[in-house]
Design a protein around this motif. Sequence first.
Motif, short mmCIF file in Angstrom:
data_model
loop_
_atom_site.label_atom_id
_atom_site.label_comp_id
_atom_site.label_asym_id
_atom_site.label_seq_id
_atom_site.Cartn_x
_atom_site.Cartn_y
_atom_site.Cartn_z
N LYS A 28 48.12 52.49 27.87
CA LYS A 28 47.34 51.69 26.92
C LYS A 28 48.15 50.49 26.44
CE LYS A 28 45.05 51.93 22.47
NZ LYS A 28 44.65 52.77 21.36
N GLY A 29 47.52 49.32 26.51
CA GLY A 29 48.15 48.08 26.07
C GLY A 29 48.77 47.27 27.19
N ALA A 30 48.90 47.85 28.37
CA ALA A 30 49.50 47.13 29.49
C ALA A 30 48.54 46.08 30.03
CB ALA A 30 49.88 48.10 30.61
N LEU A 31 49.09 44.93 30.35
CA LEU A 31 48.36 43.83 30.98
C LEU A 31 49.15 43.44 32.22
CD1 LEU A 31 46.18 41.55 30.93
CD2 LEU A 31 47.83 40.22 29.57
N PHE A 32 48.49 43.43 33.38
CA PHE A 32 49.17 43.05 34.61
C PHE A 32 48.17 42.39 35.56
CE2 PHE A 32 47.79 47.43 34.93
CZ PHE A 32 47.26 47.54 36.21
N VAL A 33 48.70 41.68 36.55
CA VAL A 33 47.86 40.93 37.48
C VAL A 33 48.16 41.33 38.92
CG1 VAL A 33 49.47 38.98 37.62
CG2 VAL A 33 47.05 38.62 38.16
N MET A 34 47.12 41.33 39.72
CA MET A 34 47.25 41.47 41.16
C MET A 34 46.83 40.13 41.77
SD MET A 34 48.41 44.35 41.81
CE MET A 34 48.80 45.67 40.68
N LYS A 35 47.79 39.47 42.38
CA LYS A 35 47.56 38.17 43.00
C LYS A 35 46.89 38.38 44.36
CE LYS A 35 49.02 34.86 41.11
NZ LYS A 35 48.27 34.05 40.16
N PRO A 36 46.27 37.34 44.92
CA PRO A 36 45.65 37.48 46.25
C PRO A 36 46.64 38.05 47.28
CG PRO A 36 44.98 35.42 45.26
CD PRO A 36 46.05 36.00 44.35
N THR B 32 38.94 44.63 33.75
CA THR B 32 39.46 43.72 34.76
C THR B 32 38.86 42.35 34.51
OG1 THR B 32 37.75 44.23 36.39
CG2 THR B 32 39.80 45.51 36.51
N PHE B 33 39.68 41.35 34.72
CA PHE B 33 39.28 39.95 34.56
C PHE B 33 39.53 39.28 35.91
CE2 PHE B 33 40.89 41.68 30.66
CZ PHE B 33 39.98 41.26 29.68
N LEU B 34 38.48 38.76 36.52
CA LEU B 34 38.58 38.20 37.86
C LEU B 34 38.52 36.68 37.82
CD1 LEU B 34 36.04 40.59 39.62
CD2 LEU B 34 38.50 40.87 39.41
N TYR C 286 42.74 44.81 48.74
CA TYR C 286 43.32 43.56 48.28
C TYR C 286 42.23 42.50 48.26
CZ TYR C 286 43.45 42.09 53.19
OH TYR C 286 43.11 41.77 54.48
N HIS C 287 42.50 41.38 47.64
CA HIS C 287 41.58 40.25 47.58
C HIS C 287 42.24 39.06 48.26
CE1 HIS C 287 39.52 42.66 44.55
NE2 HIS C 287 40.70 42.81 43.97
N LYS C 288 41.48 38.32 49.06
CA LYS C 288 42.04 37.15 49.72
C LYS C 288 42.11 35.94 48.79
CE LYS C 288 40.73 38.37 54.43
NZ LYS C 288 39.94 37.97 55.61
N PHE C 289 41.18 35.86 47.83
CA PHE C 289 41.07 34.66 47.00
C PHE C 289 41.16 34.91 45.50
CE2 PHE C 289 38.44 34.28 50.83
CZ PHE C 289 39.16 33.30 51.49
N THR C 290 40.99 36.14 45.07
CA THR C 290 40.80 36.45 43.65
C THR C 290 42.07 36.98 43.01
OG1 THR C 290 38.49 37.01 44.13
CG2 THR C 290 39.39 37.82 42.05
N ASP C 291 42.42 36.43 41.84
CA ASP C 291 43.42 37.04 40.96
C ASP C 291 42.67 38.09 40.15
OD1 ASP C 291 45.54 35.30 41.65
OD2 ASP C 291 44.98 33.87 40.11
#
Length: 102
Positions: A63-71, A87-89, A35-40
Amino acid sequence: ISRDNRRTLKNILKVEIRDINYYEAKKDSILGNHYHKFTDEYFYITRGTCLVHSNNDKKIVSKGALFVMKPNTMHTLECLTDVSFLTFLSEPYNESEPDIHR
């Protein structure tokens, strides 16, 4: 939404991105488990299918899925096929002090 005779444009994401990465992973690979403490961390699947584990949830993405992992969201990708994704940070990766926690 913006339209003209050529196209329709729908904005789907307005965030500040500080780092972009491209991954290619083989079938049966397990990635993440951190996990990330500060990064989306935003994921965009460009090829293949993964089972995404996040906290106590599981979801199949392709393919085509876009999703985010919040801190503070523990996340793991289980590659069900050969996969490629971006990945986009929200924070730049710092090799000497990575925001990666187990």
